[in-house]
Design an enzyme around this catalytic site. Structure first.
Site, PDB file in Angstrom:
ATOM      1  N   GLU A  26       0.823  -1.218   0.000  1.00  0.00           N
ATOM      2  CA  GLU A  26       0.000   0.000   0.000  1.00  0.00           C
ATOM      3  C   GLU A  26       0.851   1.260   0.000  1.00  0.00           C
ATOM      4  O   GLU A  26       1.606   1.514   0.954  1.00  0.00           O
ATOM      5  CB  GLU A  26      -0.940   0.013   1.223  1.00  0.00           C
ATOM      6  CG  GLU A  26      -1.921   1.178   1.143  1.00  0.00           C
ATOM      7  CD  GLU A  26      -2.955   1.195   2.267  1.00  0.00           C
ATOM      8  OE1 GLU A  26      -3.120   0.182   2.960  1.00  0.00           O
ATOM      9  OE2 GLU A  26      -3.593   2.251   2.430  1.00  0.00           O
ATOM     10  N   LYS A  67      -7.969  -0.147  11.309  1.00  0.00           N
ATOM     11  CA  LYS A  67      -7.305  -0.602  10.070  1.00  0.00           C
ATOM     12  C   LYS A  67      -6.031   0.215   9.848  1.00  0.00           C
ATOM     13  O   LYS A  67      -4.993  -0.311   9.459  1.00  0.00           O
ATOM     14  CB  LYS A  67      -8.261  -0.472   8.876  1.00  0.00           C
ATOM     15  CG  LYS A  67      -7.779  -1.141   7.596  1.00  0.00           C
ATOM     16  CD  LYS A  67      -6.886  -0.263   6.741  1.00  0.00           C
ATOM     17  CE  LYS A  67      -6.470  -0.959   5.450  1.00  0.00           C
ATOM     18  NZ  LYS A  67      -5.546  -0.137   4.640  1.00  0.00           N
ATOM     19  N   ASP A 126       3.597 -14.157  12.199  1.00  0.00           N
ATOM     20  CA  ASP A 126       2.287 -14.561  11.696  1.00  0.00           C
ATOM     21  C   ASP A 126       1.319 -13.369  11.800  1.00  0.00           C
ATOM     22  O   ASP A 126       0.860 -13.026  12.889  1.00  0.00           O
ATOM     23  CB  ASP A 126       1.816 -15.750  12.546  1.00  0.00           C
ATOM     24  CG  ASP A 126       0.514 -16.360  12.086  1.00  0.00           C
ATOM     25  OD1 ASP A 126      -0.295 -15.653  11.461  1.00  0.00           O
ATOM     26  OD2 ASP A 126       0.302 -17.550  12.364  1.00  0.00           O
ATOM     27  N   HIS A 165      -2.325  10.597  -0.122  1.00  0.00           N
ATOM     28  CA  HIS A 165      -2.525   9.279  -0.715  1.00  0.00           C
ATOM     29  C   HIS A 165      -2.430   9.318  -2.220  1.00  0.00           C
ATOM     30  O   HIS A 165      -1.742   8.520  -2.824  1.00  0.00           O
ATOM     31  CB  HIS A 165      -3.938   8.773  -0.355  1.00  0.00           C
ATOM     32  CG  HIS A 165      -3.927   7.763   0.740  1.00  0.00           C
ATOM     33  ND1 HIS A 165      -4.283   6.468   0.533  1.00  0.00           N
ATOM     34  CD2 HIS A 165      -3.603   7.871   2.034  1.00  0.00           C
ATOM     35  CE1 HIS A 165      -4.186   5.810   1.671  1.00  0.00           C
ATOM     36  NE2 HIS A 165      -3.779   6.636   2.598  1.00  0.00           N
TER      37      HIS A 165
HETATM   38  P1  NDP Z   1       8.292 -23.312  16.465  1.00  0.00           P
HETATM   39  O1  NDP Z   1       7.414 -24.494  16.318  1.00  0.00           O
HETATM   40  O2  NDP Z   1       9.256 -23.060  15.364  1.00  0.00           O
HETATM   41  O3  NDP Z   1       9.066 -23.477  17.867  1.00  0.00           O
HETATM   42  C1  NDP Z   1      10.080 -22.631  18.276  1.00  0.00           C
HETATM   43  C2  NDP Z   1      11.450 -23.069  17.712  1.00  0.00           C
HETATM   44  O4  NDP Z   1      12.415 -22.106  18.056  1.00  0.00           O
HETATM   45  C3  NDP Z   1      11.890 -24.397  18.268  1.00  0.00           C
HETATM   46  O5  NDP Z   1      12.496 -25.146  17.227  1.00  0.00           O
HETATM   47  C4  NDP Z   1      12.954 -24.004  19.279  1.00  0.00           C
HETATM   48  O6  NDP Z   1      13.966 -24.949  19.412  1.00  0.00           O
HETATM   49  C5  NDP Z   1      13.536 -22.782  18.637  1.00  0.00           C
HETATM   50  N1  NDP Z   1      14.169 -21.872  19.596  1.00  0.00           N
HETATM   51  C6  NDP Z   1      15.462 -21.469  19.533  1.00  0.00           C
HETATM   52  N2  NDP Z   1      15.740 -20.627  20.530  1.00  0.00           N
HETATM   53  C7  NDP Z   1      14.627 -20.502  21.256  1.00  0.00           C
HETATM   54  C8  NDP Z   1      14.299 -19.733  22.411  1.00  0.00           C
HETATM   55  N3  NDP Z   1      15.194 -18.950  23.012  1.00  0.00           N
HETATM   56  N4  NDP Z   1      13.030 -19.796  22.899  1.00  0.00           N
HETATM   57  C9  NDP Z   1      12.100 -20.583  22.286  1.00  0.00           C
HETATM   58  N5  NDP Z   1      12.356 -21.337  21.203  1.00  0.00           N
HETATM   59  C10 NDP Z   1      13.612 -21.303  20.668  1.00  0.00           C
HETATM   60  O7  NDP Z   1       7.490 -21.966  16.607  1.00  0.00           O
HETATM   61  P2  NDP Z   1       6.298 -21.499  17.566  1.00  0.00           P
HETATM   62  O8  NDP Z   1       5.923 -22.514  18.584  1.00  0.00           O
HETATM   63  O9  NDP Z   1       6.686 -20.160  18.030  1.00  0.00           O
HETATM   64  O10 NDP Z   1       5.071 -21.408  16.558  1.00  0.00           O
HETATM   65  C11 NDP Z   1       4.990 -20.348  15.661  1.00  0.00           C
HETATM   66  C12 NDP Z   1       4.435 -20.844  14.347  1.00  0.00           C
HETATM   67  O11 NDP Z   1       3.183 -21.482  14.566  1.00  0.00           O
HETATM   68  C13 NDP Z   1       4.171 -19.735  13.381  1.00  0.00           C
HETATM   69  O12 NDP Z   1       4.732 -20.102  12.136  1.00  0.00           O
HETATM   70  C14 NDP Z   1       2.649 -19.679  13.274  1.00  0.00           C
HETATM   71  O13 NDP Z   1       2.261 -19.253  11.998  1.00  0.00           O
HETATM   72  C15 NDP Z   1       2.273 -21.118  13.541  1.00  0.00           C
HETATM   73  N6  NDP Z   1       0.941 -21.416  14.036  1.00  0.00           N
HETATM   74  C16 NDP Z   1       0.053 -20.458  14.481  1.00  0.00           C
HETATM   75  C17 NDP Z   1      -1.183 -20.809  14.958  1.00  0.00           C
HETATM   76  C18 NDP Z   1      -2.081 -19.747  15.493  1.00  0.00           C
HETATM   77  O14 NDP Z   1      -1.661 -18.624  15.664  1.00  0.00           O
HETATM   78  N7  NDP Z   1      -3.343 -20.042  15.792  1.00  0.00           N
HETATM   79  C19 NDP Z   1      -1.619 -22.215  15.004  1.00  0.00           C
HETATM   80  C20 NDP Z   1      -0.594 -23.147  14.581  1.00  0.00           C
HETATM   81  C21 NDP Z   1       0.623 -22.746  14.111  1.00  0.00           C
HETATM   82  P3  NDP Z   1      13.830 -26.205  20.408  1.00  0.00           P
HETATM   83  O15 NDP Z   1      12.807 -27.102  19.785  1.00  0.00           O
HETATM   84  O16 NDP Z   1      15.194 -26.759  20.440  1.00  0.00           O
HETATM   85  O17 NDP Z   1      13.372 -25.670  21.720  1.00  0.00           O
END
Ligand code: NDP
Length: 417
Positions: free
Chosen positions: A76, A254, A270, A368
């Site tokens: 935009e 918005k 996200d 705009h």
């Molecule tokens: P992830 O599943 O990627 O989990 C976090 C990752 O970051 C893990 O691999 C973790 O490693 C790593 N990590 C590294 N350093 C850190 C730290 N300091 N603290 C925490 N984690 C660390 O991501 P999220 O659980 O955050 O989920 C986000 C995703 O989920 C987005 O892509 C979103 O779009 C999606 N999503 C959203 C939904 C919603 O909003 N309703 C529903 C379902 C999915 P390790 O495993 O070694 O700990």
């Protein structure tokens, strides 16, 4: 030369010189690499190609005494210009102050058809230590990082029995982490109750609200034709209107999300999670309300306050997979979740300020349409080298596609002669 007047290459060079951007990151931005075919195909299903949007920068947003350069991805026109303008106005009065709450995400595990919900709630409450153990076993790495399940509260909305799981996802946004824990808890409690859970998933609603405030000296708000006190009074009136008129509140919000969504997208987070949380919060009193309100102080100055939850992370999800998200994280200075939340909230507030000031002064279309002319030129078929000339000539005529096409044809005729 002003930043917005430079070429993209000159802008990158200026940022490298000021230390805001590393030379390596500037090279990545210049190359504008797409995703590798394998990464693109792994991120989504039925992948066909890649869809590119411009990445720009809101300049010099002062938040809690520090100055940030905020990467934004948007299609935009005028959003980034307005954000930079709002940031400039806020900085004249000391910048934006932001308070964040500890980053937590809630999961919900809900059962339907539990015959004795009081007894079930008592059983669950008595076995909290077991639930902690189940959650830790389901996601040991988040426990090792110092996070994981903190509390479980039991409630009985409608005919349901609900467990609310408060999880500390550390530096991640936390959706997948919470969902993993919620499903494990659902399986364990399902066994205790002798029935499966109806649902186990995070909620995008959040009580962890970030608050951004700014107080502006009225004189700094003056436009070419209207004095600052009048602008401050009109912004206050526009805010009052948004509080009693949903039609205005929706568009007011918005405008706030114009900035926040663009910066969330640029950060690799996200956008839907942030939008869902923001819109739910806008209606959390039962009436849809403006996320930011503006009041005139007794001295005639203007105070704005924005409140909204911001479910974001600085690791995980697509952030680690998208090479440009790594660049924007460094450029934005998003060292931790609280910093990113503070920048996003401050950006939303100054974006709102810029829009309201335009409404209170010259109206929204003046700025705009000047910027829209370039999009119109592109839509009319102007080539790269023609866009600026077509946009310039469009300033003198009604800005519509027919005039833009006529100008393109005229230009080509001139060039052919
Ligand atoms: P992830 O599943 O990627 O989990 C976090 C990752 O970051 C893990 O691999 C973790 O490693 C790593 N990590 C590294 N350093 C850190 C730290 N300091 N603290 C925490 N984690 C660390 O991501 P999220 O659980 O955050 O989920 C986000 C995703 O989920 C987005 O892509 C979103 O779009 C999606 N999503 C959203 C939904 C919603 O909003 N309703 C529903 C379902 C999915 P390790 O495993 O070694 O700990």
């Amino acid at each position: 030369m002003k930043f917005y007047q430079m070429s993209a290459a000159a802008r990158r060079a200026a940022l490298v010189e000021s230390g805001a951007l590393t030379a390596a990151d500037a090279a990545v931005l210049a190359a504008a690499p797409g995703l590798t075919p394998a990464v693109a195909d792994s991120l989504i299903e039925n992948q066909l190609g890649q869809f590119t949007l411009p990445l720009g920068l809101a300049r010099d947003l002062r938040v809690n005494g520090r100055v940030y350069q905020v990467p934004m991805v948007t299609e935009e026109p005028s959003v980034i210009a307005a954000a930079s303008n709002g940031a400039r106005l806020a900085a004249l009065s000391g910048g934006v102050h932001v308070e964040t709450r500890p980053h937590r995400v809630t999961g919900e595990v809900v059962f339907d058809g539990v015959a004795d919900r009081t007894a079930a709630a008592a059983l669950i409450t008595a076995r909290m230590a077991d639930l902690q153990a189940v959650a830790a076993a389901a996601h040991p790495s988040i426990v090792r990082r110092g996070g994981g399940l903190e509390t479980v509260t039991v409630s009985t909305p409608g005919r349901f029995l609900k467990l609310s799981l408060q999880v500390d996802p550390q530096a991640a946004m936390g959706a997948n982490i919470v969902n993993t824990i919620a499903e494990a808890v659902a399986a364990a409690v399902g066994q205790w109750l002798g029935q499966p859970a109806l649902v186990a998933i995070l909620t995008n609603a959040s009580p962890q609200v970030t608050t951004a405030t700014v107080t502006l000296t009225a004189a700094t708000l003056a436009t070419r034709d209207v004095d600052g006190e009048t602008i401050a009074a009109r912004i206050g009136a526009l805010s009052d209107l948004a509080e009693c008129d949903v039609d205005r509140a929706v568009t007011h919000n918005k405008g706030i999300m114009n900035g926040i969504d663009a910066a969330v997208l640029a950060s690799g987070n996200d956008t839907r999670a942030v939008e869902a949380g923001a819109q739910a919060y806008a209606a959390h009193t039962g009436i849809y309300r403006p996320l930011a309100v503006w009041r005139q102080t007794t001295q005639g100055d203007l105070t704005g306050t924005l409140r909204l939850p911001l479910q974001v992370g600085v690791v995980g999800g697509a952030i680690s997979a998208l090479p440009l998200a790594q660049v924007t994280k460094r450029l934005g200075g998003y060292t931790d979740v609280a910093t990113l939340q503070a920048v996003l909230a401050a950006l939303g507030l100054v974006q709102n300020l810029a829009a309201l000031r335009a409404l209170a002064g010259p109206g929204i279309q003046a700025g705009h349409m000047a910027l829209q002319a370039r999009s119109l030129a592109i839509a009319a078929g102007a080539r790269d080298t023609e866009i600026a000339a077509v946009a310039a000539r469009l300033q003198a005529v009604p800005k519509d596609l027919a005039h833009a096409q006529a100008i393109v044809a005229e230009l080509r005729k001139d060039d052919a002669q």
